[in-house]
Design a protein around this motif. Structure first.
Motif, PDB file in Angstrom:
ATOM      1  N   THR A  16      -5.484   5.299  -1.940  1.00  8.36           N
ATOM      2  CA  THR A  16      -4.880   4.442  -0.927  1.00  8.36           C
ATOM      3  C   THR A  16      -5.910   3.979   0.084  1.00  8.36           C
ATOM      4  O   THR A  16      -5.953   2.812   0.469  1.00  8.36           O
ATOM      5  CB  THR A  16      -3.755   5.205  -0.212  1.00  8.36           C
ATOM      6  OG1 THR A  16      -3.018   5.922  -1.169  1.00  8.36           O
ATOM      7  CG2 THR A  16      -2.857   4.264   0.517  1.00  8.36           C
ATOM      8  N   LEU A  42       1.974   1.872  -3.519  1.00  7.79           N
ATOM      9  CA  LEU A  42       0.924   2.537  -4.291  1.00  7.79           C
ATOM     10  C   LEU A  42       0.860   4.015  -3.951  1.00  7.79           C
ATOM     11  O   LEU A  42       0.854   4.880  -4.826  1.00  7.79           O
ATOM     12  CB  LEU A  42      -0.434   1.893  -3.981  1.00  7.79           C
ATOM     13  CG  LEU A  42      -0.765   0.582  -4.672  1.00  7.79           C
ATOM     14  CD1 LEU A  42      -2.127   0.101  -4.217  1.00  7.79           C
ATOM     15  CD2 LEU A  42      -0.763   0.794  -6.165  1.00  7.79           C
ATOM     16  N   HIS A  71     -12.327   3.019  -9.361  1.00 11.24           N
ATOM     17  CA  HIS A  71     -11.047   3.228  -8.695  1.00 11.24           C
ATOM     18  C   HIS A  71     -10.035   3.855  -9.652  1.00 11.24           C
ATOM     19  O   HIS A  71      -9.315   4.794  -9.297  1.00 11.24           O
ATOM     20  CB  HIS A  71     -10.536   1.865  -8.208  1.00 11.24           C
ATOM     21  CG  HIS A  71      -9.623   1.935  -7.024  1.00 11.24           C
ATOM     22  ND1 HIS A  71      -8.989   0.842  -6.524  1.00 11.24           N
ATOM     23  CD2 HIS A  71      -9.241   2.947  -6.255  1.00 11.24           C
ATOM     24  CE1 HIS A  71      -8.258   1.183  -5.484  1.00 11.24           C
ATOM     25  NE2 HIS A  71      -8.403   2.473  -5.303  1.00 11.24           N
ATOM     26  N   THR A  76      -8.105   1.396  -1.298  1.00 11.39           N
ATOM     27  CA  THR A  76      -7.382   0.122  -1.314  1.00 11.39           C
ATOM     28  C   THR A  76      -7.463  -0.537   0.058  1.00 11.39           C
ATOM     29  O   THR A  76      -7.701  -1.743   0.168  1.00 11.39           O
ATOM     30  CB  THR A  76      -5.911   0.362  -1.697  1.00 11.39           C
ATOM     31  OG1 THR A  76      -5.885   1.073  -2.922  1.00 11.39           O
ATOM     32  CG2 THR A  76      -5.175  -0.936  -1.839  1.00 11.39           C
ATOM     33  N   CYS A  77      -7.288   0.277   1.107  1.00 11.20           N
ATOM     34  CA  CYS A  77      -7.378  -0.264   2.462  1.00 11.20           C
ATOM     35  C   CYS A  77      -8.774  -0.804   2.741  1.00 11.20           C
ATOM     36  O   CYS A  77      -8.931  -1.863   3.354  1.00 11.20           O
ATOM     37  CB  CYS A  77      -7.033   0.819   3.484  1.00 11.20           C
ATOM     38  SG  CYS A  77      -5.333   1.314   3.459  1.00 11.20           S
ATOM     39  N   ILE A  84       0.836  -1.199   0.000  1.00 10.97           N
ATOM     40  CA  ILE A  84       0.000   0.000   0.000  1.00 10.97           C
ATOM     41  C   ILE A  84       0.874   1.253   0.000  1.00 10.97           C
ATOM     42  O   ILE A  84       0.572   2.235  -0.670  1.00 10.97           O
ATOM     43  CB  ILE A  84      -0.961  -0.046   1.208  1.00 10.97           C
ATOM     44  CG1 ILE A  84      -1.947  -1.188   0.998  1.00 10.97           C
ATOM     45  CG2 ILE A  84      -1.703   1.258   1.359  1.00 10.97           C
ATOM     46  CD1 ILE A  84      -2.801  -1.497   2.171  1.00 10.97           C
ATOM     47  N   ALA A 142      -5.394  -0.204 -10.456  1.00  9.83           N
ATOM     48  CA  ALA A 142      -6.669  -0.606  -9.876  1.00  9.83           C
ATOM     49  C   ALA A 142      -6.912  -2.094 -10.070  1.00  9.83           C
ATOM     50  O   ALA A 142      -7.411  -2.768  -9.165  1.00  9.83           O
ATOM     51  CB  ALA A 142      -7.805   0.198 -10.504  1.00  9.83           C
ATOM     52  N   VAL A 194      -6.985  -8.309  -4.086  1.00 14.23           N
ATOM     53  CA  VAL A 194      -7.952  -8.340  -2.997  1.00 14.23           C
ATOM     54  C   VAL A 194      -8.920  -9.500  -3.178  1.00 14.23           C
ATOM     55  O   VAL A 194      -9.252 -10.213  -2.232  1.00 14.23           O
ATOM     56  CB  VAL A 194      -8.677  -6.977  -2.944  1.00 14.23           C
ATOM     57  CG1 VAL A 194     -10.000  -7.104  -2.259  1.00 14.23           C
ATOM     58  CG2 VAL A 194      -7.818  -5.954  -2.263  1.00 14.23           C
ATOM     59  N   TYR A 209     -10.962  -1.958   0.548  1.00 11.46           N
ATOM     60  CA  TYR A 209     -11.153  -3.208  -0.189  1.00 11.46           C
ATOM     61  C   TYR A 209     -10.397  -4.345   0.503  1.00 11.46           C
ATOM     62  O   TYR A 209     -10.882  -5.472   0.588  1.00 11.46           O
ATOM     63  CB  TYR A 209     -10.671  -3.056  -1.632  1.00 11.46           C
ATOM     64  CG  TYR A 209     -11.423  -2.009  -2.426  1.00 11.46           C
ATOM     65  CD1 TYR A 209     -12.687  -1.576  -2.018  1.00 11.46           C
ATOM     66  CD2 TYR A 209     -10.897  -1.442  -3.572  1.00 11.46           C
ATOM     67  CE1 TYR A 209     -13.378  -0.619  -2.727  1.00 11.46           C
ATOM     68  CE2 TYR A 209     -11.582  -0.486  -4.295  1.00 11.46           C
ATOM     69  CZ  TYR A 209     -12.824  -0.065  -3.857  1.00 11.46           C
ATOM     70  OH  TYR A 209     -13.499   0.890  -4.561  1.00 11.46           O
ATOM     71  N   LEU A 210      -9.217  -4.009   0.999  1.00 16.07           N
ATOM     72  CA  LEU A 210      -8.416  -5.030   1.690  1.00 16.07           C
ATOM     73  C   LEU A 210      -9.124  -5.492   2.953  1.00 16.07           C
ATOM     74  O   LEU A 210      -9.143  -6.687   3.276  1.00 16.07           O
ATOM     75  CB  LEU A 210      -7.048  -4.436   2.019  1.00 16.07           C
ATOM     76  CG  LEU A 210      -6.017  -5.399   2.598  1.00 16.07           C
ATOM     77  CD1 LEU A 210      -5.679  -6.453   1.571  1.00 16.07           C
ATOM     78  CD2 LEU A 210      -4.771  -4.659   2.999  1.00 16.07           C
ATOM     79  N   VAL A 254      -4.921  -4.025  -7.589  1.00 13.17           N
ATOM     80  CA  VAL A 254      -5.579  -4.027  -6.281  1.00 13.17           C
ATOM     81  C   VAL A 254      -6.777  -4.969  -6.299  1.00 13.17           C
ATOM     82  O   VAL A 254      -6.950  -5.802  -5.407  1.00 13.17           O
ATOM     83  CB  VAL A 254      -6.023  -2.599  -5.908  1.00 13.17           C
ATOM     84  CG1 VAL A 254      -6.930  -2.632  -4.702  1.00 13.17           C
ATOM     85  CG2 VAL A 254      -4.821  -1.729  -5.652  1.00 13.17           C
TER      86      VAL A 254
END
Lengths: 74, 187, 256
Positions: free
Chosen positions: C241, C106, C187, C244-245, C103, C136, C143, C247-248, C139
């Motif tokens: 970012t 990114l 995204h 992304t977090c 992350i 994207a 994920v 989605y993670l 990611v």
């Protein structure tokens, strides 16, 4: 003539950007209203604020993109 | 004019389908298919390099610096705690010493007071004794005086009685008179 | 020649204003004038390399002293580290910290590329869909695969909203599924669109500057837009970012 219609369509699609602006303003304004009522909880919610703004703005960007496609790609 | 120079600059690159003869973009450059491979290729390389720089060098280094700083801060705080504890300890010791000294002073004062009191008592007792001895002596003297006075009274009474009897014309028997007077005095 | 200058003047007078707002996004070879092949060294390569250089200078050279009391450059690196670290920890929880280097990569790439793109005459790599779609999709695929690896079939519970009434759940599942697959689209387009829009708008205002009467307004507008773009450059990196977090987090804890 086709190109002209495309330009009109691009202009219409650009209205969506304004709609997204209303959405973003709503998000930020409501956040501010809430933050002024309960300032101690505001700091922990700024991430949520930015996610909300990002989602609202993404749709405006979509309409902007449609407008660009009509302008340059059709 | 601006467009002219612009065109001249880019004119040679016009071989592409996405760029016209003046070097301007045809449509959106973002949608030009023939550039995508190039961009993706270099992007992937870039990302890998950045990942290696960050994961192998930068992030462990920063993490260690932060940990070290945290350690330093913790140590400093611990040292400060220690110093504070010591200061508190020495203050307590000082207070203790003060209290001890005060208690000692009190004890000495008490002792002195007790000594004086004992001396005083002893002197007092001695004085009392002397006084009572003197009083007893005086008593004795008084009783001796009283006894002698009583004797004198008896003698005088006897003599008076004998004189009275003689004056009344009788013949006084000394023994009888003495007896009678003694009886009457006891009586 | 006379007609040429005349034509240029006419263009400058505004009778036919010429805008080329998209020219700044053209990919061209750095050396020579050939075609752009897959391995050609282009302006994309140059600005990506500059991004690497900037990150190297900031994160490696800036921290080389390893000072306990940080200097200016070191505290920038520490600030970036702390910012992303806290974000990952707050949004995904402790078990998300394993993925912190990815992350961070990114974030550092996007924020650096955005700011480098704000240098006049530069090329903005993040304004191209080819770049942001790769980010994207990376990611999205990571994920999704991670979700199935970590949770197995129960990862599909993400789409089955158990708090909704039973009758609504299939409809909601379809909506959730669609929104899940729209994720990489929004995204990537959010980032590229924002950056491209800002740069194109600045170019359009720059085109208006050719008209003498409104050029002061145009310059002011460019300045204001530039300020906004500086903000957008950071906020879009932050949003990319943090999404992304998010989605993670969905992949690690699909049951909310």
């Amino acid at each position: 003539m086709e190109g002209d219609l495309a330009h009109i369509g691009a202009g219409l699609a650009a209205i969506g950007s304004g709609a997204a602006a209303i959405g973003v303003g709503n998000v930020a304004g409501n956040f501010l209203a809430g933050a002024l009522r309960n300032p101690s909880a505001a700091a922990s919610q700024t991430a949520t604020l930015f996610i909300g703004i990002a989602f609202a703005e993404a749709l405006g960007i979509f309409s902007f993109l449609v407008s660009l496609l009509l302008m340059f790609a059709v | 004019m601006a467009t002219e120079t612009h065109g001249a600059e880019n004119a040679a690159a016009a071989a592409s389908a996405c760029v016209d003869s003046h070097g301007s973009a045809v449509g959106m450059p973002q949608l030009c298919g023939e550039w995508i491979g190039n961009q993706v290729f270099w992007l992937v390389i870039t990302l890998v390099v950045i990942y290696l720089i960050l994961a192998k060098i930068a992030l462990p280094r920063i993490a260690s610096v932060l940990a070290e700083r945290q350690g330093t801060i913790t140590n400093d705080i611990a040292a400060a705690e220690e110093l504070k504890r010591k200061a508190e300890e020495s203050e307590a010791a000082y207070q203790q010493a003060l209290a001890d000294a005060r208690a000692q002073a009190q004890a000495i004062a008490q002792k002195t007071r007790d000594d004086i009191k004992a001396d005083l008592d002893a002197e007092m007792a001695k004085a009392d004794e002397a006084i009572s001895a003197k009083a007893a002596e005086s008593e004795k003297a008084i009783s001796a005086i009283r006894a002698s006075a009583m004797e004198n009274v008896e003698i005088v009474a006897k003599e008076t009685a004998a004189a009275l009897v003689a004056a009344l014309g009788g013949k006084a028997d000394d023994a009888k008179i003495a007896n009678a007077v003694s009886n009457r005095l006891k009586g | 020649m006379a007609t040429e200058t005349h034509g240029a003047e006419a263009a400058a007078e505004g009778s036919s204003l010429v805008f080329h707002p998209m020219d700044q996004f053209i990919v061209k070879p750095l050396f020579g004038h050939g075609d752009v092949g897959m391995f050609t060294i282009t302006n994309v390569t140059l600005w990506l390399a500059l991004a690497i250089l900037a990150i190297f200078v900031m994160m490696v050279l800036g921290t080389s002293r390893r000072a306990v009391v940080p200097g200016r450059s070191q505290s920038v690196a520490e600030l970036a580290y702390g910012f992303v670290h806290k974000m990952v920890e707050d949004v995904t929880g402790k078990d998300g910290l394993k993925y912190f280097p990815y992350i961070m990569t990114l974030f550092m790439f996007i924020v650096t590329a955005n700011f480098l793109g704000l240098i006049p005459m530069s090329f903005t790599t993040t304004s191209h869909f080819a770049v942001t779609v790769v980010l994207a999709l990376a990611v999205f695929l990571t994920v999704t695969i991670l979700g199935f690896v970590k949770n197995g079939a129960s990862f599909l519970g993400l789409f089955w909203v158990s708090s909704a009434p039973l009758a609504l759940r299939p409809i909601l599942a379809i909506i959730e599924l669609i929104s899940y697959f729209v994720r990489p689209v929004s995204h990537s387009i959010r980032l590229a669109g924002n950056v491209m829009a800002g740069h194109a708008v600045i170019k359009v205002f720059a085109g208006f500057a050719a008209i003498a009467a409104i050029s002061p307004i145009s310059v002011l507008a460019i300045t204001a837009m530039y300020g906004l773009e500086v903000l957008v450059a950071f906020i879009q990196a932050y949003v990319f970012t943090i999404l992304t977090c998010v989605y993670l987090k969905d992949a690690l804890h699909p049951h909310h």
